[in-house]
Write an enzyme that holds these catalytic residues in place. Sequence first.
Site: not given
Ligand code: NAD
Length: 247
Positions: A145, A158
């Site tokens: 991130s 985080y």
């Molecule tokens: P999301 O919540 O849609 O997806 C997160 C995924 O992680 C889900 O499929 C969930 O099942 C899985 N997950 C969480 N805990 C778990 C566990 N204990 N066991 C197995 N699977 C688990 O979120 P997203 O926004 O698509 O995020 C995806 C990645 O991108 C993450 O690592 C997040 O930190 C990172 N990210 C997101 C953003 C944003 O703005 N959305 C920004 C920077 C980084």
Amino acid sequence: MTPPPPVALVTGSTSGIGAAIARRLSKDGFSVVVHSRSSAAAGHALADELGSAVYVQADLANDADRVKLVRDAVGTWGRLDVLVNNAGISRVIPHADLSAATPEIWQELYDVNVVAPFRLVAEAETALRQAARQGRPGCIVNISSHAGVRPKGASIPYAASKAALTHLTRLLALSLAPDIRVNAVAPGLVDTPLTADWTEARQLWKERAPMHRAATPEDIAQAVAMLVASEYVTGEILLSDGGLNLT
Ligand code: NAD
């Protein structure tokens, strides 16, 4: 005889960024292992949609599940070429509210955002090294991130967990080369279910980011695909924040 397609495991790929990465790698010719913690119906539906794909359920907070996920992934087609550590969890806590960031929250975020990716790499190392012997280096892409690069983000635990993932990326790039390349994508704000109600952040990106918008999951999937396509780049953190860091 046509060689079998390369195989990619994308963690947390039933929604948001992970689903976009799974779709993109499938389009780019990979067989895909779709994974999530609980949404099995969505996982099977996505695997059916992609064609050459399977779904595996695993809780990445549990070490036995981590080991089983990699074994199932490698066992399906007998190879693994790409591992995308996308699954992650976040907590929104004002940075000044130190007492709200409890030891339990620190441990939970560190376990899923840092220990789990490391353990998946450790379990997948042999298969990924084997990919190098079949013609291309194995490839790992960690989804970090912008909060792991700059002092920003949903909460201090985080941001610190993502900074650890960023450093882990460089450490692993050094120790696994030349057989396995290790890079990270560090997104800014991305339009996913996780950020649906982050209206202030969305406004900030609209007004201040040079690209005047948050990223789509497909933008991040494209950044991942670029790193996967390379046969040389390793140890890089690709900041994908629409240029917000420049302002
Ligand atoms: P999301 O919540 O849609 O997806 C997160 C995924 O992680 C889900 O499929 C969930 O099942 C899985 N997950 C969480 N805990 C778990 C566990 N204990 N066991 C197995 N699977 C688990 O979120 P997203 O926004 O698509 O995020 C995806 C990645 O991108 C993450 O690592 C997040 O930190 C990172 N990210 C997101 C953003 C944003 O703005 N959305 C920004 C920077 C980084």
